[in-house]
Design an enzyme around this catalytic site. Structure first.
Site, PDB file in Angstrom:
ATOM      1  N   VAL A  86       0.846  -1.195   0.000  1.00  0.00           N
ATOM      2  CA  VAL A  86       0.000   0.000   0.000  1.00  0.00           C
ATOM      3  C   VAL A  86       0.885   1.251   0.000  1.00  0.00           C
ATOM      4  O   VAL A  86       1.695   1.455   0.906  1.00  0.00           O
ATOM      5  CB  VAL A  86      -0.946   0.024   1.212  1.00  0.00           C
ATOM      6  N   LYS A  87       0.697   2.065  -1.011  1.00  0.00           N
ATOM      7  CA  LYS A  87       1.496   3.279  -1.181  1.00  0.00           C
ATOM      8  C   LYS A  87       0.753   4.450  -0.551  1.00  0.00           C
ATOM      9  O   LYS A  87      -0.350   4.798  -0.969  1.00  0.00           O
ATOM     10  CB  LYS A  87       1.732   3.519  -2.675  1.00  0.00           C
ATOM     11  N   VAL A  88       1.365   5.063   0.451  1.00  0.00           N
ATOM     12  CA  VAL A  88       0.705   6.072   1.287  1.00  0.00           C
ATOM     13  C   VAL A  88       1.476   7.393   1.225  1.00  0.00           C
ATOM     14  O   VAL A  88       2.704   7.400   1.328  1.00  0.00           O
ATOM     15  CB  VAL A  88       0.640   5.584   2.749  1.00  0.00           C
TER      16      VAL A  88
END
Length: 217
Positions: A86-88
């Site tokens: 997950v790219k946050v």
């Protein structure tokens, strides 16, 4: 240093993977839009296709900017495939979400990092990867690779386990300099990866070898 390709283009991913050096993929909404991918269902399907092509981490970016939205999107993304990371974004609620993901066994990539201070926060929250955007830093007349060196030094000194993922790569030289700086991962367009193959002396040497081999026939 691991090699990720920064694209949503399936043909480019396949070409990089066929080289035998590809370790993963990073994407973002801009790259998805460039490929004409529209709608949440289409995006999810595209991520699944990428995951089935590459045996490695695939960073899928959330669009939300609040803690609840980031967590909700992240939980959906990780249902796509075991390779999803997950790219946050590097924002206050992003850091809170990274800590939640870490506590719940979900891998994360903290993106849009432009300072060592931001990288420290990401590591403290338990991010799997931190992505300093070195090309954009260079655009502002600063040295992006110098930031990679600083973050690597801090992480090594403090014992942080977060991997330094050099992003916003523009040239083959960026890749070489990031390797020298100790980056764990480099994510870049296919053109930069292929650029590493090129050297005029290689071309001249091969031309001479082929010429000599032909003369022996």
């Amino acid at each position: 240093m691991k090699f990720f390709i920064d694209t949503a283009n399936l043909a480019q991913i396949k070409e990089a993977n066929d080289l035998g050096i590809l370790d993963g993929v990073t994407t973002n909404p801009s790259l998805m839009a460039k490929e004409g991918i529209k709608g949440s269902d289409a995006v999810m399907a595209h991520y699944k296709t990428i995951c089935e092509m590459v045996d490695g981490p695939v960073s899928a970016e959330v669009l939300g900017t609040t803690f609840d939205d980031i967590v909700s999107e992240g939980k959906k993304l990780v249902t796509i495939h075991k390779n999803i990371v997950v790219k946050v974004p590097m924002i206050k609620d992003g850091i809170k979400a990274i800590k939640w993901f870490t506590d719940n066994g979900i891998k994360t990539n903290c993106t849009l990092v432009f300072s060592a201070g931001q990288a420290i926060l990401a590591a403290k929250a338990g991010a799997t990867y931190v992505s300093p955007f070195i090309g954009r830093i260079d655009d502002g007349n600063w040295d992006g690779v110098q930031l990679i060196e600083q973050i690597v030094s801090i992480y090594n000194g403090q014992g942080f386990m977060t991997e330094v993922l050099a992003a916003s790569i523009r040239t083959p030289l960026h890749i070489v300099r990031c390797a020298e700086a100790g980056a764990d991962v480099c994510t870049c367009p296919l053109s930069s990866i292929l650029g590493l193959l090129k050297h005029p002396l290689t071309d001249l040497g091969l031309e001479q070898f082929l010429k000599d081999a032909k003369s022996m026939q």
